[in-house]
Design a protein around this motif. Structure first.
Motif, short mmCIF file in Angstrom:
data_model
loop_
_atom_site.label_atom_id
_atom_site.label_comp_id
_atom_site.label_asym_id
_atom_site.label_seq_id
_atom_site.Cartn_x
_atom_site.Cartn_y
_atom_site.Cartn_z
N PRO A 155 4.60 -114.25 -2.42
CA PRO A 155 5.16 -115.26 -1.51
C PRO A 155 6.67 -115.15 -1.44
CG PRO A 155 3.59 -116.24 -3.03
CD PRO A 155 3.83 -114.86 -3.52
N LEU A 156 7.20 -115.36 -0.23
CA LEU A 156 8.65 -115.34 -0.06
C LEU A 156 9.26 -116.62 -0.62
CD1 LEU A 156 8.91 -114.00 3.60
CD2 LEU A 156 9.47 -112.77 1.51
N PRO A 157 10.48 -116.57 -1.11
CA PRO A 157 11.12 -117.79 -1.61
C PRO A 157 11.42 -118.73 -0.45
CG PRO A 157 12.68 -115.98 -1.59
CD PRO A 157 11.35 -115.39 -1.28
N PRO A 158 11.57 -120.00 -0.72
CA PRO A 158 11.93 -120.95 0.36
C PRO A 158 13.24 -120.53 1.02
CG PRO A 158 11.31 -122.10 -1.65
CD PRO A 158 11.41 -120.66 -2.02
N GLU A 159 13.38 -120.85 2.29
CA GLU A 159 14.58 -120.45 3.03
C GLU A 159 15.85 -120.98 2.40
OE1 GLU A 159 14.89 -120.59 7.24
OE2 GLU A 159 12.74 -120.40 7.50
N SER A 160 15.77 -122.13 1.77
CA SER A 160 16.96 -122.73 1.19
C SER A 160 17.54 -121.89 0.06
CB SER A 160 16.66 -124.14 0.66
OG SER A 160 15.64 -124.07 -0.32
N GLU A 161 16.74 -120.96 -0.50
CA GLU A 161 17.22 -120.15 -1.60
C GLU A 161 17.95 -118.90 -1.15
OE1 GLU A 161 14.28 -119.30 -4.52
OE2 GLU A 161 13.49 -121.35 -4.55
N PHE A 162 17.89 -118.58 0.16
CA PHE A 162 18.60 -117.42 0.67
C PHE A 162 20.08 -117.75 0.82
CE2 PHE A 162 14.34 -116.18 2.22
CZ PHE A 162 14.32 -114.88 1.74
N GLU A 163 20.93 -116.84 0.40
CA GLU A 163 22.37 -117.00 0.55
C GLU A 163 22.83 -116.11 1.71
OE1 GLU A 163 24.47 -118.96 -0.90
OE2 GLU A 163 23.00 -119.87 -2.27
N PRO A 164 23.16 -116.72 2.86
CA PRO A 164 23.60 -115.88 3.98
C PRO A 164 24.91 -115.17 3.67
CG PRO A 164 24.03 -118.20 4.42
CD PRO A 164 23.23 -118.14 3.15
N SER A 165 25.00 -113.94 4.13
CA SER A 165 26.23 -113.17 3.94
C SER A 165 27.31 -113.69 4.88
CB SER A 165 25.98 -111.68 4.23
OG SER A 165 24.99 -111.18 3.36
N PRO A 166 28.55 -113.69 4.43
CA PRO A 166 29.63 -114.13 5.32
C PRO A 166 29.73 -113.20 6.53
CG PRO A 166 30.50 -113.37 3.21
CD PRO A 166 29.02 -113.32 3.11
N ARG A 167 29.94 -113.79 7.68
CA ARG A 167 30.06 -113.00 8.91
C ARG A 167 31.53 -112.80 9.21
NH1 ARG A 167 26.32 -116.25 13.03
NH2 ARG A 167 27.43 -117.98 12.05
N ARG A 168 31.91 -111.58 9.41
CA ARG A 168 33.32 -111.26 9.58
C ARG A 168 33.72 -111.30 11.06
NH1 ARG A 168 33.64 -106.38 11.82
NH2 ARG A 168 31.91 -104.91 11.56
N ALA A 169 35.01 -111.44 11.27
CA ALA A 169 35.55 -111.37 12.62
C ALA A 169 35.48 -109.92 13.10
CB ALA A 169 36.99 -111.85 12.63
N ARG A 170 35.21 -109.76 14.37
CA ARG A 170 35.11 -108.42 14.94
C ARG A 170 36.49 -107.85 15.21
NH1 ARG A 170 31.43 -105.42 16.70
NH2 ARG A 170 29.90 -107.05 16.33
N GLU A 171 36.65 -106.57 14.84
CA GLU A 171 37.90 -105.89 15.15
C GLU A 171 38.00 -105.69 16.67
OE1 GLU A 171 40.13 -105.34 13.07
OE2 GLU A 171 39.21 -105.17 11.08
N PRO A 172 39.20 -105.78 17.25
CA PRO A 172 39.33 -105.64 18.70
C PRO A 172 38.85 -104.30 19.23
CG PRO A 172 41.34 -106.56 17.74
CD PRO A 172 40.47 -106.13 16.59
N TRP A 173 38.88 -103.25 18.39
CA TRP A 173 38.49 -101.93 18.87
C TRP A 173 37.01 -101.61 18.62
CZ3 TRP A 173 36.85 -99.59 14.46
CH2 TRP A 173 37.46 -99.98 13.26
N GLU A 174 36.27 -102.51 18.02
CA GLU A 174 34.86 -102.24 17.75
C GLU A 174 34.00 -102.43 19.00
OE1 GLU A 174 33.18 -103.16 13.63
OE2 GLU A 174 34.56 -104.82 14.01
N GLN A 175 32.87 -101.75 19.01
CA GLN A 175 31.92 -101.90 20.11
C GLN A 175 31.29 -103.29 20.05
OE1 GLN A 175 29.05 -98.78 20.26
NE2 GLN A 175 27.82 -99.73 21.85
N PRO A 176 31.26 -104.02 21.18
CA PRO A 176 30.71 -105.38 21.15
C PRO A 176 29.20 -105.39 20.98
CG PRO A 176 31.30 -104.74 23.39
CD PRO A 176 31.80 -103.65 22.49
N ASP A 177 28.70 -106.42 20.31
CA ASP A 177 27.27 -106.55 20.07
C ASP A 177 26.54 -107.23 21.23
OD1 ASP A 177 27.08 -105.34 17.60
OD2 ASP A 177 27.39 -107.18 16.48
#
Length: 225
Positions: free
Chosen positions: A6-28
């Motif tokens: 069984p997967l752990p409850p969602e509350s136990e997941f620690e989301p990774s910090p989302r970084r700011a996009r560099e101006p020269w990176e390809q947009p998502d």
């Protein structure tokens, strides 16, 4: 009895910090416009390189390189240059690629000179996106930032292992800019992304002054191969 635990409850997941996009990176979050143009950069009795799948965004464009080699033309020294196909990373005889904007800015896949780590300025960022290879073929993508200015856009290649000193092909940058105007932004970038873990891609690009009067015309857009 179930195979998966069984997967752990969602509350136990620690989301990774989302970084700011560099101006020269390809947009998502953008669907690119497409350039309906195929470029045969070189073809000899033993090798061929073409550029295709040009897709343009408001901040740059991507394209795919298709390299092919006759089995009889494989080098007998060192490692397989075609499988690496990353300029000097693959050896001095390997396939090298570059491009030249109409205003004199240029970039190569050599790994040097480069614009540094996350620098923007007026540099052209020419970034490999990975690819796949067999013994005698290689297909790989590249991202270029920014969009080219109006005028000729020249692509260059040299492949010493295959007896190719230097060749070039030129297209009108207007076709890339027009395709970028057709790009569709799906969602805005998340304003709550943080600066933690900002990208540290090493770019392979360089800014250069306008060509001088002694510049070899064969190296300028529209010059001879």
């Amino acid at each position: 009895m179930e195979f998966f635990e069984p997967l752990p409850p969602e509350s136990e997941f620690e989301p990774s910090p989302r970084r700011a996009r560099e101006p020269w990176e390809q947009p998502d979050f953008v669907l690119p416009g497409t350039v309906a143009q195929h470029i045969l950069l070189l073809r000899t009795d033993t090798a061929a390189v073409s550029l295709g799948s040009i897709r343009a965004y408001p901040t740059g464009f991507e394209f795919t390189v298709h390299a092919r080699r006759r089995p009889s033309a494989a080098p007998t020294h060192g490692r397989d240059r075609l499988a690496w196909s990353r300029g000097l990373e693959g050896g001095r005889g390997g396939l090298r690629l570059g491009l030249l904007f109409a205003d004199g800015r240029r970039a190569t896949n050599d790994g040097f000179p480069h614009a540094g780590w996350g620098e923007v300025g007026d540099s052209v960022h020419f970034i490999g996106q990975g690819g796949g290879a067999s013994e005698n073929s290689w297909d790989g993508g590249f991202w270029v930032h920014p969009l080219p200015p109006e005028g000729p856009l020249a692509f260059f290649a040299t492949w010493p292992d295959q007896g190719v000193d230097e060749v070039s092909a030129v297209i009108d940058a207007a076709v890339v800019r027009l395709a970028a105007a057709d790009a569709v932004e799906l969602w805005p970038e998340d304003e709550e992304w943080t600066d933690e873990g900002r990208s540290t891609y090493r770019t392979v690009s360089v800014s250069v002054p306008d060509p001088g009067p002694d510049e070899d015309p064969a190296r300028a857009p529209g010059g001879e191969n």
